[in-house]
Design a protein around this motif. Structure first.
Motif, PDB file in Angstrom:
ATOM      1  N   GLU A  38       0.808  -1.278   0.135  1.00  0.00           N
ATOM      2  CA  GLU A  38       0.080  -0.100  -0.108  1.00  0.00           C
ATOM      3  C   GLU A  38       0.835   1.277  -0.132  1.00  0.00           C
ATOM      4  OE1 GLU A  38      -3.601  -1.945   2.546  1.00  0.00           O
ATOM      5  OE2 GLU A  38      -2.366  -0.319   3.501  1.00  0.00           O
ATOM      6  N   ASP A  39       0.678   2.163  -0.764  1.00  0.00           N
ATOM      7  CA  ASP A  39       1.138   3.626  -0.894  1.00  0.00           C
ATOM      8  C   ASP A  39       0.711   4.476   0.133  1.00  0.00           C
ATOM      9  OD1 ASP A  39       2.876   5.663  -1.401  1.00  0.00           O
ATOM     10  OD2 ASP A  39       1.787   6.202  -3.210  1.00  0.00           O
ATOM     11  N   ASN A  40       0.921   4.327   1.490  1.00  0.00           N
ATOM     12  CA  ASN A  40       0.118   5.024   2.511  1.00  0.00           C
ATOM     13  C   ASN A  40       0.971   5.860   3.181  1.00  0.00           C
ATOM     14  OD1 ASN A  40       1.935   3.456   4.212  1.00  0.00           O
ATOM     15  ND2 ASN A  40       0.521   1.776   4.726  1.00  0.00           N
ATOM     16  N   GLY A  41       2.328   6.061   2.613  1.00  0.00           N
ATOM     17  CA  GLY A  41       3.191   7.194   3.017  1.00  0.00           C
ATOM     18  C   GLY A  41       3.920   7.003   4.189  1.00  0.00           C
ATOM     19  N   ILE A  42       3.976   5.845   5.046  1.00  0.00           N
ATOM     20  CA  ILE A  42       4.520   5.615   6.091  1.00  0.00           C
ATOM     21  C   ILE A  42       6.332   5.465   5.688  1.00  0.00           C
ATOM     22  CG2 ILE A  42       4.580   3.039   6.100  1.00  0.00           C
ATOM     23  CD1 ILE A  42       4.116   3.401   8.960  1.00  0.00           C
ATOM     24  N   ASP A  43       6.395   5.261   4.416  1.00  0.00           N
ATOM     25  CA  ASP A  43       7.872   4.978   4.208  1.00  0.00           C
ATOM     26  C   ASP A  43       8.412   6.242   3.981  1.00  0.00           C
ATOM     27  OD1 ASP A  43       6.257   4.859   2.027  1.00  0.00           O
ATOM     28  OD2 ASP A  43       7.772   4.444   0.812  1.00  0.00           O
ATOM     29  N   ARG A  44       7.697   7.326   3.469  1.00  0.00           N
ATOM     30  CA  ARG A  44       8.336   8.625   3.519  1.00  0.00           C
ATOM     31  C   ARG A  44       8.133   9.761   4.598  1.00  0.00           C
ATOM     32  NH1 ARG A  44       4.854   7.370  -0.955  1.00  0.00           N
ATOM     33  NH2 ARG A  44       3.169   8.649   0.023  1.00  0.00           N
ATOM     34  N   GLU A  45       7.824   9.134   5.691  1.00  0.00           N
ATOM     35  CA  GLU A  45       7.762  10.107   7.028  1.00  0.00           C
ATOM     36  C   GLU A  45       9.051  10.017   7.672  1.00  0.00           C
ATOM     37  OE1 GLU A  45       2.935   9.041   7.924  1.00  0.00           O
ATOM     38  OE2 GLU A  45       4.467   8.245   9.191  1.00  0.00           O
TER      39      GLU A  45
END
Length: 522
Positions: free
Chosen positions: A315-322
């Motif tokens: 899923e592209d939920n943004g947790i890897d960019r936080e």
């Protein structure tokens, strides 16, 4: 001391029994409401054929025509197999097959308590084998999670089983000895709590019983044996294997965790090279996660779900960019993000510990780290940490140094470090250092603390002491000052001060004493 330890163990058993009743209630309540997914109670054969009691929760409508990511959740120390049912049902609703199991030696599972030893690690792989063979689990997308004991086992299992692609370790440990035997000091109340829970809810192996006995007895002839035993049960020992496997690791803990203090997770995090996330919040052992076990909204479990969503489901939920390091202040309750753990305490201030001070041992000065669970929960819920009147601390038994008042509000973020020169009158001894936020009336609120024990020193000969205090996030108001207090007795720890011993702290010109505080202005 013997009566003191017995009383602590009795108290621990009572506290654990209450926790277990609550744990049973929080696991059972959501079960009656579950209608959307399938819940089964099963027996799984673990290592050596040991029967592990387990729950399997599968997504609604699962008919064998598709595969789902698998999540395996080992139970916490002393809690029954229904511990995670509320979360398991939520995760199943999100499209996971979830298997939660009672670890060996506890409740109705077979075997004896091994304290995350090789049989526990092998059990986790056996549970994964069973789930792949008996559920619609996708063997290419497997994760593990747990609170406390379940967190430790999950990390160890991931190091030994490459099939585990992601882990959420909540209130766990990476260094067992560094947690309950930090700086050669036994964390008495923490050990008594674990021991009491093991006695009430499980069956301790002969090896584990002996380890506890040697621990309480301060048996120095067995010290290396205990350290080696703990290393085998610590994920930090296998960090190279975790890095080689590329496991995505989320680590979450509480600032006031009296069983597994936050420092060991911070140090472990820095050594990881794969996908990683580190979260610290106010509270004590397991308290940040507990509302999620009731099925209530909970930040820790929400982030764990996002972690698995990205690394197991894509899923592209943004947790890897936080920002991967996420802290919640004890003072404001606000979240802060950092690029890494080292950045948290990048700005530091040294407070000089000038002069020469001698204290007598064996008497509690009134400066204490609090009571296991109770004190940090009060800090979490009501922002009331342990308090001491700094002017009234008896200088015969407590050494006290204070900074100047600060004109501005300041933030303590990270790990304070004490450096001093110590001259003992006996070959062994224990000191406990406390960092306080001191208001205008002289009342000090505990910011952090840590114990330190030495053995085999030459009486009368000075030596250097370097001690890391437990990491924290605390805001010091304008007009307040910081105080460092050192005494020799704290109910949290076993002390090693011979009768009549004295400790002298000095600050040589060529090696001045100080406490380095990770401090920045707001």
């Amino acid at each position: 001391m013997g009566h003191h330890r017995k009383a602590l163990r009795t108290t621990a058993v009572g506290a654990v029994s209450a926790t277990l009743i609550a744990g049973s209630a929080l696991g059972l309540a959501p079960t009656a409401q579950a209608a959307s997914n399938s819940v089964r109670f099963v027996d799984i054969k673990g290592d050596g054929g040991t029967v592990l009691k387990a729950n399997v929760v599968t997504p609604a409508g699962a008919d064998g025509t598709r595969r789902y990511p698998l999540l395996v959740l080992p139970t916490s120390w002393g809690l029954p197999q229904i511990e995670y049912l509320a979360q398991a049902q939520k995760l199943a609703d999100s499209g996971y097959v979830v298997v939660t199991y009672n670890v060996r030696g506890f409740w109705q599972s077979g075997g004896e308590i091994e304290v995350a030893g090789p049989p526990d690690i092998a059990d986790a792989s056996k549970v994964i084998d069973w789930a792949i063979a008996n559920t619609p689990a996708d063997e290419g997308h497997i994760g593990m999670a747990g609170v406390s004991y379940g967190a430790g086992i999950s990390l160890l299992a991931a190091a030994h089983d490459k099939r585990v692609k992601a882990v959420a370790a909540l209130s766990g440990w990476s260094d067992l000895i560094g947690s309950i035997y930090s700086s050669r000091t036994q964390h008495l109340q923490a050990a008594a709590l674990l021991d009491g829970a093991g006695r009430v809810t499980g069956r301790q192996s002969e090896e584990v019983r002996q380890i506890f006995n040697d621990f309480y007895a301060s048996n120095l002839s067995k010290e290396q044996e205990i350290i080696d035993w703990g290393k085998k049960r610590s994920a930090g020992t296998y960090v190279d294997q975790l890095n080689q496997n590329g496991t995505a690791l989320m680590l979450a803990n509480a600032w006031g965790d009296t069983v597994f203090p936050p420092n060991q997770f911070g140090d472990f995090y820095e050594k990881l090279t794969g996908p990683k996330r580190l979260e610290f919040r106010p509270g004590d052992h397991g308290t940040a996660e507990i509302t999620g076990l009731f099925g209530l909204p909970n930040d820790v479990w929400t982030d764990a779900g996002r972690w698995f969503g990205h690394y197991l489901k894509g899923e592209d939920n943004g947790i890897d960019r936080e920002q991967p390091v996420r802290l919640k202040s004890r003072s404001t309750g606000a979240y802060e993000g950092y690029p890494d753990w080292k950045s948290v305490g990048a700005t530091r201030k040294k407070i000089a510990l000038a002069g020469t001070t001698t204290i007598h041992t064996n008497i509690d000065s009134g400066a204490d780290g609090g009571v296991v669970f109770l004190s940090s929960i009060l800090d979490q819920v009501a922002k009331i940490p342990p308090i001491a009147s700094i002017p009234l601390l008896p200088r015969r038994w407590a050494a006290v140094w204070q900074s100047e008042k600060s004109a501005t509000a300041q933030q303590v973020r990270g790990t304070a470090m004490l450096h001093t020169t110590l001259t003992p009158t006996k070959e062994s001894g224990t000191l406990v250092a406390y960092l306080y936020d001191v208001g205008p009336l002289g009342l000090g609120k505990l910011v952090s603390n840590a114990p330190y024990t030495f053995h085999g020193r030459t009486p009368g000969r000075p030596f250097g002491v370097d001690l890391e205090l437990f990491s924290t996030a605390y805001d010091v108001p304008a007009g307040h000052r910081l105080a460092l207090v050192v005494d020799t007795v704290d109910p949290l720890y076993i002390e090693h001060n011979p009768s009549g011993a004295q400790l002298t702290f000095s600050s040589p010109a060529n090696d001045p004493s100080y406490v380095s505080v990770p401090l920045s202005e707001q």
